[in-house]
Design an enzyme around this catalytic site. Structure first.
Site, short mmCIF file in Angstrom:
data_model
loop_
_atom_site.label_atom_id
_atom_site.label_comp_id
_atom_site.label_asym_id
_atom_site.label_seq_id
_atom_site.Cartn_x
_atom_site.Cartn_y
_atom_site.Cartn_z
N ARG A 144 -2.91 19.43 1.02
CA ARG A 144 -3.73 19.92 -0.98
C ARG A 144 -4.82 20.78 -0.90
O ARG A 144 -5.96 20.68 0.79
CB ARG A 144 -4.02 18.42 -0.97
CG ARG A 144 -3.46 17.67 -1.79
CD ARG A 144 -3.69 16.19 -1.69
NE ARG A 144 -3.36 15.38 -0.87
CZ ARG A 144 -4.11 14.24 -1.42
NH1 ARG A 144 -4.24 13.71 -2.21
NH2 ARG A 144 -3.17 13.32 -0.05
N HIS B 100 -10.58 6.83 -2.14
CA HIS B 100 -10.41 6.16 -0.87
C HIS B 100 -11.44 4.84 -0.47
O HIS B 100 -11.91 4.96 -0.20
CB HIS B 100 -10.31 6.78 0.43
CG HIS B 100 -9.20 8.53 0.71
ND1 HIS B 100 -9.61 9.32 1.33
CD2 HIS B 100 -8.23 7.68 0.84
CE1 HIS B 100 -8.99 10.13 0.92
NE2 HIS B 100 -7.52 9.15 1.12
N LYS C 103 3.47 1.03 3.06
CA LYS C 103 3.17 0.11 3.95
C LYS C 103 2.60 -1.12 3.39
O LYS C 103 2.29 -1.15 2.05
CB LYS C 103 1.41 0.73 4.96
CG LYS C 103 2.18 2.17 5.38
CD LYS C 103 0.16 2.45 5.93
CE LYS C 103 0.38 3.73 6.75
NZ LYS C 103 -0.25 4.05 7.51
N GLY D 283 -6.36 8.24 10.17
CA GLY D 283 -5.46 8.47 11.26
C GLY D 283 -6.02 10.07 11.82
O GLY D 283 -6.06 9.91 13.30
N GLU E 36 -7.37 -0.98 4.89
CA GLU E 36 -6.91 -0.75 3.43
C GLU E 36 -6.42 -2.06 2.97
O GLU E 36 -6.99 -3.29 2.01
CB GLU E 36 -6.52 0.63 2.52
CG GLU E 36 -7.00 1.58 2.81
CD GLU E 36 -5.93 1.99 2.87
OE1 GLU E 36 -6.69 3.26 2.44
OE2 GLU E 36 -5.59 2.99 2.80
N ASN F 257 0.72 -0.84 0.37
CA ASN F 257 0.60 -0.09 -0.30
C ASN F 257 1.08 1.18 -0.06
O ASN F 257 1.30 2.09 0.79
CB ASN F 257 -1.01 0.07 1.23
CG ASN F 257 -2.09 1.43 1.16
OD1 ASN F 257 -2.10 1.71 0.43
ND2 ASN F 257 -3.18 1.17 2.68
N ARG G 103 -2.00 -1.38 -3.60
CA ARG G 103 -2.49 -0.59 -4.38
C ARG G 103 -2.33 0.99 -5.34
O ARG G 103 -1.38 1.26 -5.13
CB ARG G 103 -3.01 0.39 -3.14
CG ARG G 103 -3.78 1.25 -2.63
CD ARG G 103 -3.83 2.01 -1.29
NE ARG G 103 -4.74 3.77 -1.42
CZ ARG G 103 -4.12 4.44 -0.87
NH1 ARG G 103 -3.17 4.21 -0.79
NH2 ARG G 103 -5.07 5.63 -1.36
#
Length: 401
Positions: free
Chosen positions: A234, A175, A14, A328, A386, A7, A87
Site C-alpha cells: 500500500r 492497529h 491467526k 513483524g 493483539e 485474528n 478481529r
C-alpha cells in the site's frame, strides 16, 4: 472459560485458545493459516511455547481456511470453547465499541465494507462460518479503530464538505488493538507509562501513532488502512490528484476503473511496487545487499516515511519520551530500526547497537530496551499481542453480559 480468538487478515488467519482461569487471559494453543487464496497456503497449530512445522493445505478462500481452524480447535484432546472473538479492521461509522455480534451488528458490518474493502469482506465471511460451526456460543467483534476514539476532532476531521463528514468520512486509525496491547503490557509489567510516546507498528501494514498518557491523540492511517506511511503493498498518503490521474488512465466502465485502482492501491503499490519484488522485507533487503538499486530505493522510501511521521508527532507533542517498535518488521528487522534512528544523536535519541541486535532473554519482560542508557528518549521493541488484548476484551464483555 476458554476463548477462541480469531485474528484474520486479507490472506491470513491467526488464532489462539485462551484460558481465563487467572487474572489475565493465558494462551494455551495458537496457530495460523497463511497464503489464503494464493495456491500456496500453509497451516500451523501447536501448544503455546512449542514449535511445529507448517503444513501445506488447500485454502482457496476464507471459508476453507476457517473450516481448517474449526477442525483443529474442536479435537477431543483440546479444551472446549466457551466464546469466540473476531478481529474486525473497520466497524464503519455506526459501531463505536467492541460488541457481541447480533444481526444488527452484522448489518452494520456489511455497510462498513465500503470503508475497508480489503479486510472486512473476508472477516464477515469468517464470522458467518464461525457462527455456523458454534451456534450455541456467544460471538464477539473487536475493532481496530476503538483505541483511537480518544483522538480529538482536530485530528479526525478531514477538510471536506460537511455532507461527507456526516456520512462517517473521518480519520479512524487502525492497529488500535496492537497499540492497546503495548500500553497494557506496560501496565502488566509495572513499566512507568510515559507521558509522550510513539508506537511504530511496522509489518505488511504499517502505522505510526502518537500517545499522551497512554491515549491516542493522532495516527497515520485515516479513513482506511491504505493511508499513512509507506507499506508492503500500500502506498500510504498520496496527492488526491494522483488518485484522479490513475482513475483517468483506466479503460472500461466506471466500476471497472474503480476496482482496478482500488486493487492497485491495496495490492500493487508500496514497497513491492518500488522494488518489483514480492512483499517480504527480508527478500527486499537481500536484493538490496546484492546491489539491486530498486530494492534499496524501496527501503529508503519506506524508512524515510517512518522517520517523517515520527518527527511530525514528536513536534506535535512538544517532545518524545518513549518510542516503541512493534509488528513483524518493527520487532525483527534490526536494520529498519537502525535506519529510522540514524543521525538523531543531536536530538538526544541514541540507539545502542548491541541492544538492537540482542535477542530478548527475559521472556517474562516483553519490553526490551534498544536505546543507549544516556538517550533522552527511550526506545523499545515490544511484541504486538493483539490476540491477548482481544481475549481481555472478551473476558470483560462476558463478565458484563
Amino acid at each position: 472459560m476458554n476463548l477462541l480468538v480469531i485474528n484474520s487478515g486479507s490472506s491470513s488467519i491467526k488464532f489462539s485458545i485462551f484460558s481465563t482461569d487467572s487474572s489475565s487471559p493465558r494462551s494455551l494453543y495458537e496457530g495460523e493459516v497463511l497464503g489464503i487464496g494464493t495456491g500456496n497456503a500453509t497451516f500451523d497449530f501447536h501448544r503455546t511455547g512449542d514449535s511445529s512445522s507448517p503444513a501445506k493445505i488447500k485454502a482457496d478462500d476464507p471459508v476453507a481456511a476457517i473450516n481448517k481452524v474449526v477442525e483443529a480447535v474442536t479435537q477431543s484432546r483440546l479444551p472446549s470453547i466457551n466464546a469466540v472473538g473476531y478481529r474486525v479492521v473497520h466497524p464503519g461509522p455506526k459501531l463505536d465499541h467492541h460488541t457481541r455480534i447480533t444481526e444488527s451488528v452484522l448489518s452494520d458490518l456489511n455497510h462498513a465494507v465500503l470503508f475497508a474493502p480489503l479486510h472486512d469482506p473476508s472477516a464477515i465471511r469468517i464470522i458467518h462460518e464461525g457462527m455456523k460451526h458454534f451456534p450455541r456460543l456467544p460471538h464477539f467483534a473487536c475493532f481496530d479503530t476503538i483505541f483511537h476514539q480518544t483522538m480529538p476532532e482536530v485530528a479526525t476531521a478531514y477538510a471536506i464538505p460537511a455532507e461527507y463528514r456526516s456520512q462517517g468520512v473521518r480519520r479512524y486509525g487502525f492497529h488500535g488493538l496492537s497499540c492497546e496491547s503495548i500500553v497494557e503490557q506496560m501496565h502488566s509489567t509495572n513499566f512507568p507509562l510515559p507521558h509522550r510516546m510513539i508506537i511504530a507498528h511496522l509489518g505488511s501494514g504499517c502505522s505510526v501513532t502518537a500517545l499522551v498518557d497512554g491515549h491516542s491523540i493522532d495516527t497515520s492511517m485515516g479513513l482506511t488502512p491504505t493511508g499513512g506511511i509507506v507499506m508492503g503493498t500500500r502506498p500510504g498518503d498520496l496527492d488526491p490528484g494522483l488518485v484522479l490521474y490513475l482513475l483517468r488512465q483506466q479503460q472500461g466502465d466506471r466500476d471497472t476503473a474503480f476496482k482496478s485502482v482500488e486493487h492497485l492501491l491495496n495490492h500493487n503499490a508500496g514497497i513491492t511496487a518500488l522494488s518489483g519484488l514480492p512483499n517480504d522485507m527480508r527478500s527486499t533487503r537481500k536484493a538490496a545487499a546484492e546491489g539491486n538499486s530498486q530494492a534499496q530505493l524501496a527501503i529508503d522510501v519506506f524508512t524515510r516515511s517512518v522517520r517523517k511521521a515520527i518527527g511530525a508527532y514528536t513536534w506535535l507533542m512538544g517532545g518524545l519520551d518513549v518510542l516503541v517498535f512493534t509488528g513483524g518488521i518493527g520487532e525483527h528487522d534490526t536494520k529498519t530500526r537502525a535506519e529510522v534512528l540514524a543521525g538523531l544523536d543531536s536530538l538526544g535519541i541514541q540507539m545502542d547497537a548491541e541492544l538492537n541486535l540482542a535477542e530478548n532473554k527475559q521472556p517474562n519482560n516483553p519490553i526490551q530496551q534498544i536505546s543507549a542508557s544516556e538517550s533522552k528518549t527511550k526506545v523499545f521493541r515490544v511484541p504486538a499481542k493483539e490476540d491477548w488484548i482481544m481475549a481481555i476484551h472478551l473476558q470483560q464483555m462476558l463478565t458484563q453480559a
